[in-house]
Motif scaffolding. Structure first.
Motif, mmCIF file in Angstrom:
data_model
loop_
_atom_site.group_PDB
_atom_site.id
_atom_site.type_symbol
_atom_site.label_atom_id
_atom_site.label_comp_id
_atom_site.label_asym_id
_atom_site.label_seq_id
_atom_site.Cartn_x
_atom_site.Cartn_y
_atom_site.Cartn_z
ATOM 1 N N ASP B 237 -18.744 -13.863 -16.232
ATOM 2 C CA ASP B 237 -19.055 -14.594 -17.506
ATOM 3 C C ASP B 237 -17.661 -14.079 -18.513
ATOM 4 O OD1 ASP B 237 -20.992 -16.153 -16.565
ATOM 5 O OD2 ASP B 237 -22.499 -15.348 -18.395
ATOM 6 N N CYS B 238 -18.008 -12.640 -18.587
ATOM 7 C CA CYS B 238 -16.818 -12.072 -19.763
ATOM 8 C C CYS B 238 -15.517 -11.546 -19.068
ATOM 9 C CB CYS B 238 -17.615 -11.055 -20.615
ATOM 10 S SG CYS B 238 -17.937 -9.681 -19.657
ATOM 11 N N GLU B 244 -21.164 -0.846 -10.069
ATOM 12 C CA GLU B 244 -22.260 -1.525 -9.096
ATOM 13 C C GLU B 244 -23.705 -1.284 -9.979
ATOM 14 O OE1 GLU B 244 -23.409 -3.493 -6.124
ATOM 15 O OE2 GLU B 244 -21.476 -2.654 -6.075
ATOM 16 N N SER B 245 -23.627 -0.201 -10.657
ATOM 17 C CA SER B 245 -25.001 -0.026 -11.532
ATOM 18 C C SER B 245 -25.327 -0.775 -12.717
ATOM 19 C CB SER B 245 -25.201 1.467 -11.577
ATOM 20 O OG SER B 245 -24.066 1.938 -12.527
ATOM 21 N N ASN B 246 -24.012 -1.249 -13.250
ATOM 22 C CA ASN B 246 -24.251 -2.116 -14.474
ATOM 23 C C ASN B 246 -24.043 -3.831 -14.178
ATOM 24 O OD1 ASN B 246 -24.481 0.240 -15.961
ATOM 25 N ND2 ASN B 246 -22.186 0.284 -16.076
ATOM 26 N N THR B 249 -27.031 -9.926 -10.319
ATOM 27 C CA THR B 249 -26.804 -11.121 -9.844
ATOM 28 C C THR B 249 -27.454 -12.323 -10.375
ATOM 29 O OG1 THR B 249 -26.180 -10.242 -7.759
ATOM 30 C CG2 THR B 249 -26.360 -12.574 -7.600
ATOM 31 N N CYS B 250 -27.087 -13.496 -10.746
ATOM 32 C CA CYS B 250 -27.710 -14.750 -11.209
ATOM 33 C C CYS B 250 -28.346 -15.397 -10.402
ATOM 34 C CB CYS B 250 -26.686 -15.447 -12.256
ATOM 35 S SG CYS B 250 -27.245 -16.873 -12.712
ATOM 36 N N VAL B 257 -22.777 -10.779 -12.731
ATOM 37 C CA VAL B 257 -22.418 -10.501 -14.021
ATOM 38 C C VAL B 257 -22.782 -9.004 -14.706
ATOM 39 C CG1 VAL B 257 -22.726 -12.863 -14.576
ATOM 40 C CG2 VAL B 257 -24.664 -11.584 -14.823
ATOM 41 N N CYS B 258 -22.469 -8.833 -15.897
ATOM 42 C CA CYS B 258 -22.499 -7.621 -16.550
ATOM 43 C C CYS B 258 -23.725 -7.409 -17.180
ATOM 44 C CB CYS B 258 -21.284 -7.036 -17.360
ATOM 45 S SG CYS B 258 -21.266 -7.793 -18.758
#
Lengths: 76, 366
Positions: B237-238, B244-246, B249-250, B257-258
């Motif tokens: 998105d941005c 990985e930890s932040n 998955t939509c 995405v974050c």
């Protein structure tokens, strides 16, 4: 006496400079690069690594290249 | 003379020829810049003569005009003067002999691995590394000096490429194989002046050593991609790098995405990115594509809950509103030319009355 000094720090100039007879590599470095540490540079005389106490001779070519140079996202 | 020596001599002579040609071109630029300066000085002389005439004849107004032109000319002279200085910086460099260049090539061969000359591309290469910066392994790099464009005026970065031999590019940008490399071009930073000087003077070994010093140094203040984010991926998105930890998955589009861009569907609670969420036209809550349904009456997009509870505005219209509700709202009783109770409202659109939006069913009831 005159030697060729190639300084790859800052502007990266190469020019002939006058030095007193009997000047060692270490003394020359301290005079030309005040406040800098010789361990941060590759120092070559006539393209060869040298000992700090080596005495410079007429016509020598001294090269000082920083070991670490910071790159940047935008060139300076 | 052995083959290796012949080849070295050939390369050294080619570099020397190249530098002489470019040096002559740079000197031509110096001459042109000096001529410009002299032309402007001549104009200043002319203005001085004009001012003398004005002073002799006491033409004070004209003298004032001439003084203004002299002021303007002085600022132009300052520009032309600094232009001469700039061109002198490039043109006044000392030239090293073919013999010096030959010695430099021998030094490069001794100090670097993988020294080779590509005749087709006229490129001189060495290998440096493997490079590892702050625990991030970046592998070996080939510094490829393009002799044909060496020593040209302008940016030195056009004269060489730095190619990753065993690429470990940044997770968010394949073109960045080193924090200070993008598309094989080095962002020279503090090395810019020494690289330009070394190339202009044919100091080949110095050039390779300076580039090597940049490749083995990390400037955390200005990387293309910071080493901290090296193994991260870009948020769909941005675009920001995320670890990985932040990342999430939509469930709708399957993109990563974050934490800042992930949200959830207010109907089913599934993790959904902001791009996939839409607002229900009835309740205004965010819904995922799976929970989005169309009203069978008017086609409006609603969430499942609102459809099941018959909350679509078109269903309100079909049911007459209690009269007392209108009694408290005198504005609704005044239809306006823009939208009133003339049937347009029956199409499910809102009507505008007295500057306020009123649901069509209400206007109709009024």
């Amino acid at each position: 006496m005159r030697i060729l000094f190639v300084n790859n720090d800052g502007g990266g100039f190469a020019d002939y400079v006058e030095v007193a007879p009997g000047t060692t590599v270490e003394k020359f470095f301290c005079e030309k690069m005040p406040g800098r540490s010789a361990s941060d540079f590759l120092l070559r005389v006539n393209r060869q690594p040298v000992a700090r106490d080596q005495v410079l001779q007429e016509g020598d070519r001294v090269t000082a290249t920083p070991v670490k140079i910071e790159g940047a996202h935008r060139a300076a | 003379m052995d083959t290796d020596h012949r080849e070295m001599t050939r390369i050294a002579e080619m570099i020397h020829r190249q530098l002489r040609t470019h040096a002559a071109a740079r000197l031509g630029q110096v001459v042109a810049a000096v001529q410009n300066l002299l032309g402007n000085l001549a104009q200043l002389g002319h203005l001085s003569r004009l001012l003398t005439i004005c002073a002799d004849r006491e033409w004070n107004t004209a003298a004032g005009n001439v003084c203004d032109r002299i002021r303007q000319k002085l600022s132009e002279l300052s520009y032309y003067s600094s232009h001469v200085e700039q061109t002198l910086q490039g043109g006044g460099r000392r030239g090293f002999s073919a013999r010096d260049i030959m010695a430099d090539l021998r030094q490069v061969e001794e100090e670097f691995d993988g020294f080779r000359y590509d005749r087709g591309q006229k490129a001189l290469s060495v290998i440096v590394g493997p490079v590892q910066l702050e625990d991030v392994y970046l592998g070996e790099f080939e510094i490829r000096l393009l002799l044909a464009s060496m020593g040209q005026a302008g940016r030195s970065s056009a004269s060489y490429r730095v190619v990753a031999m065993d690429p470990n590019p940044a997770g968010c940008n394949e073109a960045v194989s080193h924090p200070h490399l993008s598309d094989e071009r080095l962002c020279e930073g503090e090395a810019s002046a020494p690289i330009r000087a070394a190339l202009a003077e044919g100091r080949i070994c110095d050039f390779f050593q300076v580039v090597n010093a940049v490749l083995t140094t990390y400037n955390a203040a200005s990387p293309y991609v910071s080493l901290r984010d090296w193994n991260g991926r870009p948020c769909h998105d941005c675009g920001e790098t995320m670890s990985e930890s932040n990342s999430s998955t939509c469930t709708s589009c399957d993109n990563d995405v974050c934490d800042g861009c992930i949200s959830f569907c207010r109907n089913c609670d599934e993790s959904t990115c902001q791009e996939c969420l839409e607002c229900c036209s009835a309740c205004g809550e965010k819904m995922c594509p799976s929970c989005k349904v169309e009203c069978p009456e008017c086609g409006e997009k609603l969430c499942r809950n609102c459809l099941e509870e018959s909350k679509c505005s078109c269903l309100d219209e079909s049911q007459p509103q209690p009269d007392e509700e209108n009694d408290h709202d005198p504005v609704q009783s005044t239809p306006t030319p823009g939208g009133g109770a003339d049937g347009e409202a029956a199409g499910g659109q809102t009507a505008r009355t007295g500057g306020q939006e009123v649901p069509p069913a209400r206007v109709e009831a009024a």
